[in-house]
Scaffold this active site. Sequence first.
Site, PDB file in Angstrom:
ATOM      1  N   SER A 136      59.094  52.250  72.350  1.00 55.67           N
ATOM      2  CA  SER A 136      59.206  52.858  71.024  1.00 55.67           C
ATOM      3  C   SER A 136      58.027  52.432  70.168  1.00 55.67           C
ATOM      4  O   SER A 136      57.781  51.242  69.998  1.00 55.67           O
ATOM      5  CB  SER A 136      60.510  52.459  70.336  1.00 55.67           C
ATOM      6  OG  SER A 136      60.537  53.016  69.025  1.00 55.67           O
ATOM      7  N   VAL A 156      55.444  45.112  69.650  1.00 52.01           N
ATOM      8  CA  VAL A 156      54.501  45.118  70.771  1.00 52.01           C
ATOM      9  C   VAL A 156      53.931  46.525  70.977  1.00 52.01           C
ATOM     10  O   VAL A 156      52.731  46.680  71.243  1.00 52.01           O
ATOM     11  CB  VAL A 156      55.166  44.591  72.067  1.00 52.01           C
ATOM     12  CG1 VAL A 156      54.220  44.684  73.245  1.00 52.01           C
ATOM     13  CG2 VAL A 156      55.615  43.141  71.877  1.00 52.01           C
ATOM     14  N   CYS A 157      54.751  47.546  70.821  1.00 53.39           N
ATOM     15  CA  CYS A 157      54.277  48.929  70.983  1.00 53.39           C
ATOM     16  C   CYS A 157      53.256  49.265  69.904  1.00 53.39           C
ATOM     17  O   CYS A 157      52.243  49.918  70.178  1.00 53.39           O
ATOM     18  CB  CYS A 157      55.443  49.901  70.935  1.00 53.39           C
ATOM     19  SG  CYS A 157      56.692  49.592  72.198  1.00 53.39           S
ATOM     20  N   ASP A 158      53.507  48.807  68.682  1.00 53.90           N
ATOM     21  CA  ASP A 158      52.590  48.989  67.568  1.00 53.90           C
ATOM     22  C   ASP A 158      51.255  48.311  67.891  1.00 53.90           C
ATOM     23  O   ASP A 158      50.191  48.934  67.795  1.00 53.90           O
ATOM     24  CB  ASP A 158      53.234  48.391  66.313  1.00 53.90           C
ATOM     25  CG  ASP A 158      52.350  48.466  65.077  1.00 53.90           C
ATOM     26  OD1 ASP A 158      52.683  49.218  64.169  1.00 53.90           O
ATOM     27  OD2 ASP A 158      51.333  47.744  65.026  1.00 53.90           O
ATOM     28  N   THR A 166      49.332  50.155  70.789  1.00 54.24           N
ATOM     29  CA  THR A 166      48.718  51.427  70.404  1.00 54.24           C
ATOM     30  C   THR A 166      47.519  51.195  69.497  1.00 54.24           C
ATOM     31  O   THR A 166      46.477  51.839  69.646  1.00 54.24           O
ATOM     32  CB  THR A 166      49.764  52.345  69.754  1.00 54.24           C
ATOM     33  OG1 THR A 166      50.858  52.499  70.677  1.00 54.24           O
ATOM     34  CG2 THR A 166      49.186  53.713  69.439  1.00 54.24           C
TER      35      THR A 166
END
Length: 173
Positions: free
Chosen positions: A60, A65-67, A70
């Site tokens: 998500s 961590v995804c932020d 990306t």
Amino acid sequence: MMAEKRTGVITFKGNPVTLVGPDITVGDNAPDFKVVDNGLQPVTLDSAKGKVQLIAVVPSIDTGVCDTMTRKFNQDAADLPDSVAVYTISVDLPFAQGRWCGNAGIERVKTLSDYQDRSFGLAYGLLIDELKLLARAVYVVDAQGKVAYREIVSEVTAEPDYQAALNAVKALL
């Protein structure tokens, strides 16, 4: 036909989870998929035909961590030529991805949503059965459509090896 289920590949917060779909490895033909961009337009593997593709896969976009992942690939992609397509794929709704990108100043990475059919997750064996989210992974697909690099991050909450992925992209240029 029932999709293959694989265990012992990844954990989520230390707990084993099950991946649904085949194990796609280096040297395989990259499977086709159908996801949508922030404008709900379809995107497939062939949408970037003839380009090297760096595909970051996250559970998500709205989590720490995804932020970070990306943003890091967006920063690194600024140094890559236009012959490289850089994607982040999640099951987040396209509207949420678009809002997040606008707030984060993401311009080089194109966010794509697998929310409709989990087409990407099932084709690449990254759908987490228990959560219906995608596992964290990075793929590099060469201009001929072959998988040149793959990392499935063993703990979903950990970051990938950014440098190894970028080195794989640069080796194809």
